[in-house]
Write a protein that holds these residues in place. Sequence first.
Motif, mmCIF file in Angstrom:
data_model
loop_
_atom_site.group_PDB
_atom_site.id
_atom_site.type_symbol
_atom_site.label_atom_id
_atom_site.label_comp_id
_atom_site.label_asym_id
_atom_site.label_seq_id
_atom_site.Cartn_x
_atom_site.Cartn_y
_atom_site.Cartn_z
ATOM 1 N N GLY A 235 -9.928 9.294 -6.196
ATOM 2 C CA GLY A 235 -8.779 10.081 -7.020
ATOM 3 C C GLY A 235 -8.564 11.634 -6.358
ATOM 4 N N PHE A 236 -9.469 12.121 -6.326
ATOM 5 C CA PHE A 236 -9.485 13.476 -5.691
ATOM 6 C C PHE A 236 -9.091 13.780 -4.225
ATOM 7 C CE2 PHE A 236 -11.348 17.342 -3.734
ATOM 8 C CZ PHE A 236 -10.756 18.448 -4.324
ATOM 9 N N GLN A 237 -9.808 12.849 -3.495
ATOM 10 C CA GLN A 237 -9.671 12.981 -2.291
ATOM 11 C C GLN A 237 -8.193 12.554 -1.704
ATOM 12 O OE1 GLN A 237 -13.105 11.344 0.144
ATOM 13 N NE2 GLN A 237 -13.820 13.409 0.228
ATOM 14 N N TYR A 238 -7.419 11.624 -2.584
ATOM 15 C CA TYR A 238 -6.547 10.935 -2.283
ATOM 16 C C TYR A 238 -5.486 12.246 -2.448
ATOM 17 C CZ TYR A 238 -1.686 9.238 -2.827
ATOM 18 O OH TYR A 238 -0.404 9.160 -2.746
ATOM 19 N N MET A 239 -5.381 13.279 -3.503
ATOM 20 C CA MET A 239 -4.728 14.278 -3.612
ATOM 21 C C MET A 239 -5.031 15.325 -2.319
ATOM 22 S SD MET A 239 -2.666 13.646 -6.131
ATOM 23 C CE MET A 239 -1.920 14.907 -6.054
ATOM 24 N N LEU A 240 -6.375 15.271 -2.068
ATOM 25 C CA LEU A 240 -6.585 16.393 -1.053
ATOM 26 C C LEU A 240 -6.238 15.887 0.523
ATOM 27 C CD1 LEU A 240 -8.409 18.853 -0.161
ATOM 28 C CD2 LEU A 240 -10.281 17.087 0.306
ATOM 29 N N TYR A 241 -6.388 14.680 1.006
ATOM 30 C CA TYR A 241 -5.950 14.216 2.209
ATOM 31 C C TYR A 241 -4.623 13.921 2.322
ATOM 32 C CZ TYR A 241 -10.860 14.128 3.123
ATOM 33 O OH TYR A 241 -12.095 14.436 3.442
ATOM 34 N N MET B 284 0.940 -1.047 -0.057
ATOM 35 C CA MET B 284 -0.031 -0.087 -0.052
ATOM 36 C C MET B 284 0.931 1.155 -0.109
ATOM 37 S SD MET B 284 -2.928 -1.033 2.464
ATOM 38 C CE MET B 284 -4.216 -0.139 2.143
ATOM 39 N N MET B 285 1.957 0.971 0.637
ATOM 40 C CA MET B 285 2.787 2.409 0.589
ATOM 41 C C MET B 285 3.534 2.491 -0.697
ATOM 42 S SD MET B 285 4.980 2.016 4.128
ATOM 43 C CE MET B 285 5.790 3.516 4.236
ATOM 44 N N ASP B 286 3.869 1.487 -1.649
ATOM 45 C CA ASP B 286 4.330 1.572 -2.835
ATOM 46 C C ASP B 286 3.241 1.913 -3.738
ATOM 47 O OD1 ASP B 286 6.816 0.870 -1.813
ATOM 48 O OD2 ASP B 286 6.500 -1.243 -2.308
ATOM 49 N N HIS B 287 2.119 1.543 -3.742
ATOM 50 C CA HIS B 287 1.042 2.023 -4.567
ATOM 51 C C HIS B 287 -0.210 2.710 -3.944
ATOM 52 C CE1 HIS B 287 3.172 -0.783 -7.391
ATOM 53 N NE2 HIS B 287 3.125 -1.467 -6.248
ATOM 54 N N PRO B 288 -0.118 3.651 -3.349
ATOM 55 C CA PRO B 288 -1.194 4.321 -2.540
ATOM 56 C C PRO B 288 -2.291 4.839 -3.214
ATOM 57 C CG PRO B 288 0.524 5.995 -2.454
ATOM 58 C CD PRO B 288 0.949 4.577 -3.124
ATOM 59 N N TRP B 289 -2.138 5.395 -4.454
ATOM 60 C CA TRP B 289 -3.169 5.985 -5.198
ATOM 61 C C TRP B 289 -4.103 4.724 -5.794
ATOM 62 C CZ3 TRP B 289 -4.874 6.083 -10.364
ATOM 63 C CH2 TRP B 289 -5.702 7.131 -10.756
ATOM 64 N N GLY B 290 -3.522 3.786 -6.034
ATOM 65 C CA GLY B 290 -4.279 2.472 -6.682
ATOM 66 C C GLY B 290 -5.054 1.986 -5.767
ATOM 67 N N TYR B 291 -4.735 1.957 -4.445
ATOM 68 C CA TYR B 291 -5.649 1.626 -3.397
ATOM 69 C C TYR B 291 -6.350 2.470 -2.981
ATOM 70 C CZ TYR B 291 -2.954 -2.801 -2.090
ATOM 71 O OH TYR B 291 -2.313 -4.003 -2.164
ATOM 72 N N ALA B 292 -6.201 3.653 -3.234
ATOM 73 C CA ALA B 292 -7.220 4.886 -3.085
ATOM 74 C C ALA B 292 -8.628 4.642 -3.744
ATOM 75 C CB ALA B 292 -6.618 6.281 -3.132
ATOM 76 N N VAL B 293 -7.840 4.630 -5.303
ATOM 77 C CA VAL B 293 -9.220 4.656 -6.267
ATOM 78 C C VAL B 293 -9.804 3.173 -6.056
ATOM 79 C CG1 VAL B 293 -9.457 4.466 -8.724
ATOM 80 C CG2 VAL B 293 -7.995 5.939 -7.770
ATOM 81 N N GLY B 294 -9.086 2.090 -5.880
ATOM 82 C CA GLY B 294 -9.935 0.842 -5.835
ATOM 83 C C GLY B 294 -10.825 0.763 -4.481
ATOM 84 N N THR B 295 -10.338 1.077 -3.384
ATOM 85 C CA THR B 295 -11.186 1.311 -2.003
ATOM 86 C C THR B 295 -12.291 2.244 -2.389
ATOM 87 O OG1 THR B 295 -9.834 2.497 -0.925
ATOM 88 C CG2 THR B 295 -9.468 0.350 -0.540
ATOM 89 N N GLY B 296 -12.109 3.602 -2.858
ATOM 90 C CA GLY B 296 -13.231 4.370 -3.084
ATOM 91 C C GLY B 296 -14.139 3.834 -3.974
ATOM 92 N N THR B 297 -13.804 3.026 -4.865
ATOM 93 C CA THR B 297 -14.972 2.788 -6.034
ATOM 94 C C THR B 297 -15.691 1.535 -5.656
ATOM 95 O OG1 THR B 297 -13.168 3.450 -7.829
ATOM 96 C CG2 THR B 297 -15.197 1.840 -8.264
#
Length: 197
Positions: free
Chosen positions: A71-77, A18-31
């Motif tokens: 996507g967006f909230q990953y960048m925000l938070y 998850m540390m190596d791929h945080p954006w992918g996990y963010a998008v996957g869990t969000g969706t």
Amino acid sequence: MQVARSLGRVIRKLDRHMMDHPWGYAVGTGTIKTCVADLMIQTVFEEKKLANIDKRRNMVFTLFGLFYLGGFQYMLYCNWIPRMFPGNTRFDLFKKVVVDQFLHHPFVYFPTFYYLNELIRGGDISSAMENYRNEGKESLFACWKIWLPAQVICFSVIPPHLRIPYVSGVSFLWTSILSFMQGKFEKSRPQKIQPVD
């Protein structure tokens, strides 16, 4: 003891991944979370058969989860708010929560959600804003009951790479509440188009 050690190794590997791929996990869990939460509300609480769910409503939640929550909230938070307020004092925590709850949610999150909802249903921005004006106060108060304490925890103890998975976990509850509220609100709105078959 062996099971605990094995579980610990799996958790550490997952954490590193998850540390190596945080954006992918963010998008996957969000969706996934938003889609499943809306399906649960429609099938369990509204007692619809899976074949009879409001597919447009589920599409709104799924797309909102993909692009906005993941996507967006990953960048925000994980990027913008920590850069605006890099410290970890109580006052820094206060500023992070205030920006999120009293600027982001009323002026970005909810308008985006209402606009996407209307766009997918064939409406326009004026009807989206009218719905938000009529329903926003109730939505915001419900939001703050969940998210004020959740964001204190998020910004004070959750490491950045785990913030969106954590937020997605809390958001499953919030999305269920929002979906339930939208189902109630939609019954009182004039219908523009029929649900997708």
